[in-house]
Write an enzyme that holds these catalytic residues in place. Structure first.
Site, PDB file in Angstrom:
ATOM      1  N   TYR A 101       0.832  -1.196   0.000  1.00 49.49           N
ATOM      2  CA  TYR A 101       0.000   0.000   0.000  1.00 49.49           C
ATOM      3  C   TYR A 101       0.873   1.255   0.000  1.00 49.49           C
ATOM      4  O   TYR A 101       1.790   1.389   0.804  1.00 49.49           O
ATOM      5  CB  TYR A 101      -0.916  -0.021   1.227  1.00 49.49           C
ATOM      6  CG  TYR A 101      -1.811   1.186   1.301  1.00 49.49           C
ATOM      7  CD1 TYR A 101      -2.787   1.406   0.342  1.00 49.49           C
ATOM      8  CD2 TYR A 101      -1.675   2.107   2.324  1.00 49.49           C
ATOM      9  CE1 TYR A 101      -3.605   2.522   0.400  1.00 49.49           C
ATOM     10  CE2 TYR A 101      -2.491   3.226   2.394  1.00 49.49           C
ATOM     11  CZ  TYR A 101      -3.451   3.426   1.423  1.00 49.49           C
ATOM     12  OH  TYR A 101      -4.249   4.532   1.481  1.00 49.49           O
ATOM     13  N   ASP A 174      -0.736  -6.910   6.910  1.00 48.41           N
ATOM     14  CA  ASP A 174      -1.830  -6.033   6.487  1.00 48.41           C
ATOM     15  C   ASP A 174      -2.804  -6.937   5.722  1.00 48.41           C
ATOM     16  O   ASP A 174      -2.536  -7.353   4.604  1.00 48.41           O
ATOM     17  CB  ASP A 174      -1.290  -4.899   5.597  1.00 48.41           C
ATOM     18  CG  ASP A 174      -2.384  -3.904   5.196  1.00 48.41           C
ATOM     19  OD1 ASP A 174      -3.565  -4.299   5.177  1.00 48.41           O
ATOM     20  OD2 ASP A 174      -2.045  -2.744   4.891  1.00 48.41           O
ATOM     21  N   LYS A 199     -12.113  -0.334   3.966  1.00 48.62           N
ATOM     22  CA  LYS A 199     -12.289  -1.067   2.717  1.00 48.62           C
ATOM     23  C   LYS A 199     -13.389  -2.130   2.841  1.00 48.62           C
ATOM     24  O   LYS A 199     -14.540  -1.779   2.966  1.00 48.62           O
ATOM     25  CB  LYS A 199     -10.947  -1.655   2.275  1.00 48.62           C
ATOM     26  CG  LYS A 199      -9.777  -0.653   2.315  1.00 48.62           C
ATOM     27  CD  LYS A 199      -9.907   0.495   1.322  1.00 48.62           C
ATOM     28  CE  LYS A 199      -8.943   1.643   1.594  1.00 48.62           C
ATOM     29  NZ  LYS A 199      -7.534   1.259   1.675  1.00 48.62           N
TER      30      LYS A 199
HETATM   31  C1  LIG Z   1      -6.428   1.767   2.218  1.00 45.69           C
HETATM   32  C2  LIG Z   1      -5.375   0.883   2.744  1.00 45.69           C
HETATM   33  C3  LIG Z   1      -4.643   1.240   3.895  1.00 45.69           C
HETATM   34  C4  LIG Z   1      -4.859   2.546   4.610  1.00 45.69           C
HETATM   35  O1  LIG Z   1      -6.097   2.641   5.213  1.00 45.69           O
HETATM   36  P1  LIG Z   1      -6.880   4.037   5.464  1.00 45.69           P
HETATM   37  O2  LIG Z   1      -8.117   3.576   6.152  1.00 45.69           O
HETATM   38  O3  LIG Z   1      -7.107   4.670   4.130  1.00 45.69           O
HETATM   39  O4  LIG Z   1      -6.001   4.878   6.328  1.00 45.69           O
HETATM   40  C5  LIG Z   1      -3.687   0.353   4.335  1.00 45.69           C
HETATM   41  N1  LIG Z   1      -3.442  -0.812   3.705  1.00 45.69           N
HETATM   42  C6  LIG Z   1      -4.110  -1.178   2.600  1.00 45.69           C
HETATM   43  C7  LIG Z   1      -3.787  -2.475   1.935  1.00 45.69           C
HETATM   44  C8  LIG Z   1      -5.095  -0.356   2.081  1.00 45.69           C
HETATM   45  O5  LIG Z   1      -5.753  -0.720   0.961  1.00 45.69           O
END
Ligand SMILES: *Cc1c(COP(=O)(O)O)cnc(C)c1O
Length: 377
Positions: A101, A174, A199
């Site tokens: 990311y 993540d 997401k």
């Molecule tokens: C969007 C995203 C983030 C960050 O999250 P936010 O809620 O936008 O701060 C981190 N890791 C991945 C894989 C993402 O898609």
């Protein structure tokens, strides 16, 4: 209880005061103190803890089969807190994958957090490279993102967690793109599983929230918990409430996201104007076998390289009608994005690459939309 049942019931109950079946939204920032100095249910001030946040944390703990969960105001707040929570007496050396990311890359390249740690980038699909990195100098933390965003690379979580454990390092995954429905990093040996709840878990592109789930109690977890209320990047009660509503349909939504993504990946794979499709469900994907073994399905995110140049890729993004040209992923709407022009100088994304987040529209409509856009180049 199985996943779908926990997603609806864990951390929640029928409201004992009113009988309300859906969790009430608690907006009070402060709670009454009793004569003996105690607080009913332990809530004192909503930055420290509040009923909606606690419900969400309990639910996500159950879904990830962890020990505890700490929620933040965004995925990035969760990510920066976890990185900073690495205990000071552990090696301040972080091993990161070569695709992840973009916000993490920005955090490490453009803030003091990055300068305080030694940052090493490695191809995490190559165990020999990882072993070399470890023997060079002891690491403190391994960062995994799989499937990665935007190049959809797959990392063998169990293999990396084992190398990390032997080296005395912590493993953080993540898990945003896989979601806890499809992949359970803590069962595969990771110490922390982290989400941008913004997401898929939220699922409707209408809230911003992050969460970290720990496998067991540790000093690092205590640091993360202290960071939450001491630094104060806490989610609002309303965002927690929305996330608790979203998570109830997560499993059902993921089935559709996955099925449509696979159909669209097959369509693109057969298209003459498409050079490569990056989707782990395709047998030709280099991470297919590992993805098949550590995920229950292949997710709703895919990328593809257009035959041609950056202008052709951008033209497709500008010509689609049902896909929205927008960043983010995991919502009900399908999104298309040309990552290279969004990420600019720091980008590692090829300039002919388009990322698709497949939403919940009918897959045939999405295919027809891509087909008409591809015909324009
Ligand atoms: C969007 C995203 C983030 C960050 O999250 P936010 O809620 O936008 O701060 C981190 N890791 C991945 C894989 C993402 O898609």
């Amino acid at each position: 209880m199985r996943f779908e049942t926990k997603a609806i019931h864990a951390g929640r109950q029928v409201d004992p005061v009113t009988g309300a079946v859906t969790t009430p939204l608690h907006l009070s920032t402060t709670y009454e103190r009793a004569a003996d100095g105690s607080y009913t249910d332990g809530f004192m001030y909503s930055r420290g803890d509040n009923p909606n946040r606690r419900s969400l944390e309990e639910c996500l703990t159950a879904l990830e089969e962890g020990h505890d969960c700490v929620a933040f105001s965004s995925g990035m707040a969760a990510i920066s807190s976890v990185i900073e929570a690495l205990p000071a007496d552990m090696p301040q050396r972080i091993i990161l994958p070569d695709d992840m990311y973009f916000g993490v890359l920005t955090l490490l390249n453009e803030t003091d957090i990055g300068r305080r740690f030694e940052i090493v980038t490695a191809n995490m699909s190559d165990p020999d490279e990882l072993k070399a990195v470890v023997s060079e100098k002891a690491p403190g933390l391994f960062w995994i993102e799989t499937p990665s965003n935007p190049q959809i690379k797959i990392i063998d979580i169990a293999a990396v967690a084992e190398i990390a454990k032997k080296a005395g390092a912590v493993t953080v995954v993540d898990n945003t793109t896989a979601t806890p429905v499809l992949q359970n990093p803590l069962q595969l040996g990771a110490d922390f599983s982290l989400h941008s709840v913004t997401k898929y878990i939220g699922g409707h592109s209408d809230l911003l929230l992050g969460a970290v789930v720990a496998k067991k109690d540790s000093r690092m977890l205590q640091n993360v918990r202290t960071w939450q209320h001491a630094k104060g990047a806490v989610p609002s009660s309303f965002d927690c409430w929305l996330a608790l509503r979203g998570v109830q349909t997560l499993s059902a939504r993921m089935s559709v996201h996955c099925q449509s993504a696979r159909t669209i990946a097959d369509f693109l794979n057969a298209h003459e104007k498409v050079e490569t499709v990056f989707y782990p469900g395709l047998t030709g994907h280099p991470g297919h076998d590992i993805a098949a073994s550590q995920m229950s399905d292949f997710g709703g995110l895919l990328s593809f390289k257009v035959k041609g140049n950056a202008e052709d890729a951008l033209k497709i993004a500008n010509t689609v009608k049902i896909f929205t040209q927008a960043t983010s992923l995991g919502g009900t709407h399908s999104y298309i994005e040309h990552r290279a022009s969004v990420e600019k100088e720091l980008t590692k994304a090829p300039d002919t690459l388009l990322r698709l987040s497949i939403g919940l529209e009918n897959a045939d409509d999405l295919i027809e939309d891509l087909e008409q856009a591809l015909a324009e180049i």
